[in-house]
Design a protein around this motif. Structure first.
Motif, PDB file in Angstrom:
ATOM      1  N   VAL A  73       0.919  -1.045  -0.091  1.00 24.12           N
ATOM      2  CA  VAL A  73      -0.017  -0.033  -0.008  1.00 24.12           C
ATOM      3  C   VAL A  73       0.876   1.248  -0.040  1.00 24.12           C
ATOM      4  O   VAL A  73       1.560   1.433   0.927  1.00 24.12           O
ATOM      5  CB  VAL A  73      -0.836   0.170   1.245  1.00 24.12           C
ATOM      6  CG1 VAL A  73      -1.803   1.362   1.198  1.00 24.12           C
ATOM      7  CG2 VAL A  73      -1.760  -1.309   1.315  1.00 24.12           C
ATOM      8  N   ASP A  74       1.035   2.097  -1.290  1.00 19.55           N
ATOM      9  CA  ASP A  74       1.493   3.202  -1.170  1.00 19.55           C
ATOM     10  C   ASP A  74       3.301   2.980  -0.714  1.00 19.55           C
ATOM     11  O   ASP A  74       3.620   3.865  -0.059  1.00 19.55           O
ATOM     12  CB  ASP A  74       1.088   4.518  -0.522  1.00 19.55           C
ATOM     13  CG  ASP A  74       1.453   5.612  -0.845  1.00 19.55           C
ATOM     14  OD1 ASP A  74       2.021   5.914  -2.114  1.00 19.55           O
ATOM     15  OD2 ASP A  74       1.275   6.468  -0.145  1.00 19.55           O
ATOM     16  N   GLY A  75       3.710   2.074  -1.148  1.00 18.67           N
ATOM     17  CA  GLY A  75       5.104   2.013  -1.025  1.00 18.67           C
ATOM     18  C   GLY A  75       5.583   1.010   0.492  1.00 18.67           C
ATOM     19  O   GLY A  75       6.604   0.722   0.645  1.00 18.67           O
ATOM     20  N   THR A  76       4.449   0.453   1.151  1.00 18.39           N
ATOM     21  CA  THR A  76       4.457  -0.161   2.541  1.00 18.39           C
ATOM     22  C   THR A  76       3.984  -1.489   2.269  1.00 18.39           C
ATOM     23  O   THR A  76       2.966  -1.598   1.594  1.00 18.39           O
ATOM     24  CB  THR A  76       3.989   0.592   3.506  1.00 18.39           C
ATOM     25  OG1 THR A  76       4.334   1.992   3.727  1.00 18.39           O
ATOM     26  CG2 THR A  76       3.923  -0.152   4.961  1.00 18.39           C
ATOM     27  N   VAL A  77       4.625  -2.522   2.954  1.00 21.44           N
ATOM     28  CA  VAL A  77       4.347  -3.892   2.988  1.00 21.44           C
ATOM     29  C   VAL A  77       3.786  -4.160   4.015  1.00 21.44           C
ATOM     30  O   VAL A  77       4.187  -4.078   5.328  1.00 21.44           O
ATOM     31  CB  VAL A  77       5.223  -4.782   2.289  1.00 21.44           C
ATOM     32  CG1 VAL A  77       4.853  -6.276   2.271  1.00 21.44           C
ATOM     33  CG2 VAL A  77       5.997  -4.688   0.944  1.00 21.44           C
ATOM     34  N   PHE A  78       2.396  -4.675   4.022  1.00 21.38           N
ATOM     35  CA  PHE A  78       1.716  -5.274   5.249  1.00 21.38           C
ATOM     36  C   PHE A  78       1.400  -6.557   5.052  1.00 21.38           C
ATOM     37  O   PHE A  78       1.299  -7.032   4.075  1.00 21.38           O
ATOM     38  CB  PHE A  78       0.339  -4.646   5.172  1.00 21.38           C
ATOM     39  CG  PHE A  78       0.328  -2.903   5.480  1.00 21.38           C
ATOM     40  CD1 PHE A  78       0.440  -2.431   6.730  1.00 21.38           C
ATOM     41  CD2 PHE A  78       0.443  -2.137   4.438  1.00 21.38           C
ATOM     42  CE1 PHE A  78       0.314  -1.161   7.093  1.00 21.38           C
ATOM     43  CE2 PHE A  78       0.335  -0.628   4.583  1.00 21.38           C
ATOM     44  CZ  PHE A  78       0.448  -0.268   6.089  1.00 21.38           C
ATOM     45  N   GLY A 145       7.993  -4.162   5.883  1.00 18.48           N
ATOM     46  CA  GLY A 145       8.854  -3.656   4.992  1.00 18.48           C
ATOM     47  C   GLY A 145       8.335  -2.519   4.088  1.00 18.48           C
ATOM     48  O   GLY A 145       7.160  -2.227   4.423  1.00 18.48           O
ATOM     49  N   LYS A 146       9.009  -2.129   3.270  1.00 21.42           N
ATOM     50  CA  LYS A 146       9.014  -1.277   2.129  1.00 21.42           C
ATOM     51  C   LYS A 146       8.876  -2.012   0.828  1.00 21.42           C
ATOM     52  O   LYS A 146       9.478  -3.011   0.665  1.00 21.42           O
ATOM     53  CB  LYS A 146      10.050  -0.118   2.214  1.00 21.42           C
ATOM     54  CG  LYS A 146       9.764   0.809   3.307  1.00 21.42           C
ATOM     55  CD  LYS A 146       8.778   1.643   3.135  1.00 21.42           C
ATOM     56  CE  LYS A 146       8.493   2.662   4.447  1.00 21.42           C
ATOM     57  NZ  LYS A 146       7.320   3.468   4.196  1.00 21.42           N
ATOM     58  N   LEU A 147       8.261  -1.357  -0.143  1.00 18.92           N
ATOM     59  CA  LEU A 147       8.182  -2.091  -1.481  1.00 18.92           C
ATOM     60  C   LEU A 147       9.539  -1.457  -2.380  1.00 18.92           C
ATOM     61  O   LEU A 147       9.262  -0.258  -2.593  1.00 18.92           O
ATOM     62  CB  LEU A 147       6.924  -1.845  -2.128  1.00 18.92           C
ATOM     63  CG  LEU A 147       6.210  -2.874  -3.287  1.00 18.92           C
ATOM     64  CD1 LEU A 147       6.573  -4.174  -2.878  1.00 18.92           C
ATOM     65  CD2 LEU A 147       4.836  -2.426  -3.371  1.00 18.92           C
ATOM     66  N   GLU A 148      10.056  -2.100  -3.005  1.00 13.52           N
ATOM     67  CA  GLU A 148      11.124  -1.677  -3.670  1.00 13.52           C
ATOM     68  C   GLU A 148      10.684  -0.642  -4.838  1.00 13.52           C
ATOM     69  O   GLU A 148       9.629  -1.114  -5.443  1.00 13.52           O
ATOM     70  CB  GLU A 148      12.170  -2.919  -4.556  1.00 13.52           C
ATOM     71  CG  GLU A 148      13.105  -2.550  -5.007  1.00 13.52           C
ATOM     72  CD  GLU A 148      13.776  -3.720  -5.749  1.00 13.52           C
ATOM     73  OE1 GLU A 148      15.055  -3.938  -5.376  1.00 13.52           O
ATOM     74  OE2 GLU A 148      13.125  -4.353  -6.699  1.00 13.52           O
ATOM     75  N   GLY A 149      11.614   0.497  -5.030  1.00 10.71           N
ATOM     76  CA  GLY A 149      11.177   1.429  -6.004  1.00 10.71           C
ATOM     77  C   GLY A 149       9.768   2.180  -5.727  1.00 10.71           C
ATOM     78  O   GLY A 149       9.548   2.980  -6.871  1.00 10.71           O
ATOM     79  N   LYS A 150       9.225   1.914  -4.684  1.00 13.58           N
ATOM     80  CA  LYS A 150       8.121   2.774  -4.393  1.00 13.58           C
ATOM     81  C   LYS A 150       8.162   3.835  -3.220  1.00 13.58           C
ATOM     82  O   LYS A 150       9.018   3.342  -2.366  1.00 13.58           O
ATOM     83  CB  LYS A 150       6.710   1.881  -4.180  1.00 13.58           C
ATOM     84  CG  LYS A 150       6.623   0.741  -4.965  1.00 13.58           C
ATOM     85  CD  LYS A 150       5.964   1.119  -6.147  1.00 13.58           C
ATOM     86  CE  LYS A 150       5.810   0.054  -7.327  1.00 13.58           C
ATOM     87  NZ  LYS A 150       5.137   0.160  -8.615  1.00 13.58           N
ATOM     88  N   SER A 151       7.514   4.849  -3.253  1.00  6.21           N
ATOM     89  CA  SER A 151       7.591   6.002  -2.154  1.00  6.21           C
ATOM     90  C   SER A 151       8.817   6.109  -1.444  1.00  6.21           C
ATOM     91  O   SER A 151       8.975   5.483  -0.332  1.00  6.21           O
ATOM     92  CB  SER A 151       6.500   5.950  -1.305  1.00  6.21           C
ATOM     93  OG  SER A 151       5.430   5.999  -2.203  1.00  6.21           O
TER      94      SER A 151
END
Length: 151
Positions: A73-78, A145-151
């Motif tokens: 979701v908008d660069g964040t992984v849940f 975590g964060k999603l690679e290449g996003k926000s």
């Protein structure tokens, strides 16, 4: 008089005993439910990472009935395992599981954008909708975590 008072006390005690029994049964039920939830949490746990690649999310789409369910979701992984009934197979939001669900959430849609629409930036209303979804997810689910290449 004494017999009446003793009889009333016995009636009060007996009527209270049903209540005590119900409370004990409920406490036992709550303890079992707590143990079940703790076991589910252990099975669905996934080690958080600094960065996830979008293709790595695909294996966590809820196909494993006990495993984690990840979505971006908008660069964040849940990890949305607590919402397995929504995001698991057969759930109404399963299309969002195991992927970056940003555009689907922003557009309040369960259908993919056309290639042309996917290239367009989100408009102000869609960005606001996405922000609302982000905070809902943040309040309910664990960030992993964060999603690679996003926000």
């Amino acid at each position: 008089g004494t017999i009446t008072v003793a009889g009333a006390a016995a009636i009060i005690y007996l009527s209270g005993s049903e209540d005590r029994q119900r409370k004990a049964q409920y406490a036992e039920y709550e303890e079992k439910e707590k143990q079940i939830q703790e076991k589910r949490a252990q099975l669905a746990f996934i080690e958080p990472r600094d960065v996830w690649k979008e293709e790595e999310l695909a294996q966590y789409d809820g196909s494993d009935p006990d495993g984690p369910i990840l979505l971006g979701v908008d660069g964040t992984v849940f990890n949305v395992w607590k919402g397995r009934n929504f995001y698991g197979p057969g759930g109404e939001y399963h299309v969002m599981a195991g992927r970056d669900a940003t555009r689907l959430l922003a557009k309040n849609s369960l259908e993919e954008d056309s290639e042309e629409d996917a290239m367009k930036p989100l408009n102000i209303a869609e960005k606001a909708t996405l922000e609302g979804w982000y905070w809902i997810f943040k309040g309910k689910y664990e960030i992993v975590g964060k999603l690679e290449g996003k926000s």
